[in-house]
Structure formats: C-alpha cells, structure tokens
Design a protein around this motif. Structure first.
Motif, short mmCIF file in Angstrom:
data_model
loop_
_atom_site.label_atom_id
_atom_site.label_comp_id
_atom_site.label_asym_id
_atom_site.label_seq_id
_atom_site.Cartn_x
_atom_site.Cartn_y
_atom_site.Cartn_z
N THR A 50 -10.89 -23.14 100.22
CA THR A 50 -11.86 -22.05 100.22
C THR A 50 -11.77 -21.32 101.56
O THR A 50 -11.11 -21.79 102.49
CB THR A 50 -13.29 -22.60 100.06
OG1 THR A 50 -13.58 -23.45 101.18
CG2 THR A 50 -13.45 -23.38 98.76
N THR A 51 -12.44 -20.20 101.67
CA THR A 51 -12.46 -19.46 102.93
C THR A 51 -13.00 -20.33 104.05
O THR A 51 -12.45 -20.36 105.15
CB THR A 51 -13.32 -18.18 102.79
OG1 THR A 51 -12.77 -17.38 101.74
CG2 THR A 51 -13.33 -17.38 104.07
N GLU A 52 -14.05 -21.08 103.78
CA GLU A 52 -14.64 -21.96 104.80
C GLU A 52 -13.63 -23.03 105.23
O GLU A 52 -13.50 -23.32 106.42
CB GLU A 52 -15.90 -22.62 104.25
CG GLU A 52 -16.59 -23.52 105.24
CD GLU A 52 -17.87 -24.14 104.67
OE1 GLU A 52 -18.34 -25.10 105.28
OE2 GLU A 52 -18.38 -23.66 103.65
N GLY A 53 -12.91 -23.60 104.28
CA GLY A 53 -11.91 -24.62 104.60
C GLY A 53 -10.77 -24.05 105.43
O GLY A 53 -10.28 -24.70 106.37
N LYS A 54 -10.33 -22.85 105.11
CA LYS A 54 -9.26 -22.20 105.88
C LYS A 54 -9.71 -21.92 107.31
O LYS A 54 -8.97 -22.14 108.26
CB LYS A 54 -8.82 -20.90 105.20
CG LYS A 54 -8.08 -21.12 103.90
CD LYS A 54 -7.77 -19.80 103.22
CE LYS A 54 -7.11 -20.03 101.88
NZ LYS A 54 -6.90 -18.78 101.15
N ASN A 56 -12.11 -23.48 109.02
CA ASN A 56 -12.22 -24.75 109.74
C ASN A 56 -10.86 -25.29 110.14
O ASN A 56 -10.69 -25.80 111.25
CB ASN A 56 -12.98 -25.77 108.91
CG ASN A 56 -14.47 -25.48 108.85
OD1 ASN A 56 -15.03 -24.89 109.76
ND2 ASN A 56 -15.11 -25.90 107.78
N ALA A 57 -9.87 -25.18 109.26
CA ALA A 57 -8.52 -25.64 109.57
C ALA A 57 -7.92 -24.83 110.72
O ALA A 57 -7.35 -25.39 111.66
CB ALA A 57 -7.63 -25.56 108.34
N LEU A 58 -8.07 -23.51 110.67
CA LEU A 58 -7.53 -22.66 111.73
C LEU A 58 -8.22 -22.91 113.07
O LEU A 58 -7.57 -22.93 114.12
CB LEU A 58 -7.62 -21.18 111.35
CG LEU A 58 -6.69 -20.73 110.22
CD1 LEU A 58 -6.93 -19.26 109.88
CD2 LEU A 58 -5.24 -20.96 110.58
N LEU A 59 -9.53 -23.12 113.05
CA LEU A 59 -10.24 -23.41 114.29
C LEU A 59 -9.77 -24.72 114.90
O LEU A 59 -9.58 -24.82 116.12
CB LEU A 59 -11.76 -23.45 114.05
CG LEU A 59 -12.43 -22.11 113.79
CD1 LEU A 59 -13.89 -22.31 113.43
CD2 LEU A 59 -12.32 -21.20 115.00
N GLU A 60 -9.56 -25.71 114.07
CA GLU A 60 -9.07 -27.00 114.55
C GLU A 60 -7.66 -26.87 115.14
O GLU A 60 -7.34 -27.44 116.17
CB GLU A 60 -9.09 -28.02 113.42
CG GLU A 60 -8.81 -29.43 113.87
CD GLU A 60 -8.98 -30.43 112.75
OE1 GLU A 60 -8.28 -31.45 112.78
OE2 GLU A 60 -9.80 -30.20 111.84
N ILE A 61 -6.83 -26.08 114.48
CA ILE A 61 -5.46 -25.86 114.97
C ILE A 61 -5.50 -25.14 116.31
O ILE A 61 -4.80 -25.53 117.26
CB ILE A 61 -4.65 -25.05 113.94
CG1 ILE A 61 -4.39 -25.89 112.70
CG2 ILE A 61 -3.33 -24.57 114.53
CD1 ILE A 61 -3.87 -25.09 111.51
N ILE A 62 -6.30 -24.08 116.41
CA ILE A 62 -6.37 -23.30 117.64
C ILE A 62 -6.86 -24.17 118.81
O ILE A 62 -6.37 -24.03 119.93
CB ILE A 62 -7.26 -22.05 117.44
CG1 ILE A 62 -6.55 -21.06 116.51
CG2 ILE A 62 -7.60 -21.38 118.76
CD1 ILE A 62 -7.41 -19.91 116.03
N LYS A 63 -7.80 -25.08 118.54
CA LYS A 63 -8.28 -25.98 119.59
C LYS A 63 -7.18 -26.91 120.09
O LYS A 63 -7.14 -27.24 121.27
CB LYS A 63 -9.43 -26.84 119.06
CG LYS A 63 -10.72 -26.11 118.88
CD LYS A 63 -11.77 -27.06 118.34
CE LYS A 63 -12.99 -26.33 117.85
NZ LYS A 63 -13.95 -27.25 117.21
N ASN A 64 -6.29 -27.34 119.20
CA ASN A 64 -5.28 -28.33 119.55
C ASN A 64 -3.99 -27.74 120.10
O ASN A 64 -3.19 -28.47 120.68
CB ASN A 64 -4.97 -29.21 118.35
CG ASN A 64 -6.15 -30.09 117.96
OD1 ASN A 64 -6.91 -30.52 118.81
ND2 ASN A 64 -6.32 -30.32 116.68
N LEU A 65 -3.76 -26.45 119.90
CA LEU A 65 -2.53 -25.83 120.38
C LEU A 65 -2.79 -25.10 121.69
O LEU A 65 -3.86 -24.53 121.90
CB LEU A 65 -1.99 -24.82 119.36
CG LEU A 65 -1.47 -25.37 118.06
CD1 LEU A 65 -1.01 -24.22 117.16
CD2 LEU A 65 -0.33 -26.32 118.29
#
Length: 82
Positions: A50-54, A56-65
């Motif tokens: 869903t939009t919310e899942g996408k 959340n996934a992108l925010l987690e990726i941006i935090k880790n990269l």
C-alpha cells in the motif's frame, strides 16, 4: 510529520532520484518489503504494498543509507534532514 499520501510518496521518490540510487517497484518475496542492492545502487520495493507500506519502506531505507546530499535540491535537502 509523516503524511501517508501519494504526494509524500512522490517527494520521497524525487529525493531518491536525485541520489545515486535507482528506485524500482517489483513483485517480490522480500521479508522486509524491500531489497537494496548496494553494489549496483538499486532499491527495489514490493509493488504490491500500500502507499503507507511503500512510504515506511522508503523511510527505513533512507535512514540506513548514506546518501550524498550535495546533489540534492534545496527542498530535498530540507526533506532529507527532517
């Protein structure tokens, strides 16, 4: 403040497009909903999310990269720092 809208998702996609990484939405069997191929600098997010899942996934990726913010526009620098 996170807003789970398609406009906010578009802002995150724009932020990633200004980095060295390529964002793709694919069907996948990812346990976390995404996969980052660091050697090839490709981010793959499950397109069935869903939009919310996408978001959340992108925010987690941006935090880790460690993204190079010197290439970002002013609005994306502000978004990245938030």
């Amino acid at each position: 403040m996170i807003k789970y809208t398609t406009q906010f998702l578009a802002k995150l996609e724009d932020l990633i497009s200004e980095s060295d990484y390529i964002l793709r939405y694919e069907k996948g069997n990812f346990k976390s909903g995404y996969c980052v191929l660091k050697d090839q600098k490709i981010i793959i997010v499950n397109k069935l999310y869903t939009t919310e899942g996408k978001i959340n996934a992108l925010l987690e990726i941006i935090k880790n990269l460690a993204l190079d913010s010197s290439k970002f526009s002013e609005k994306n620098i502000k978004l990245y720092e938030e």
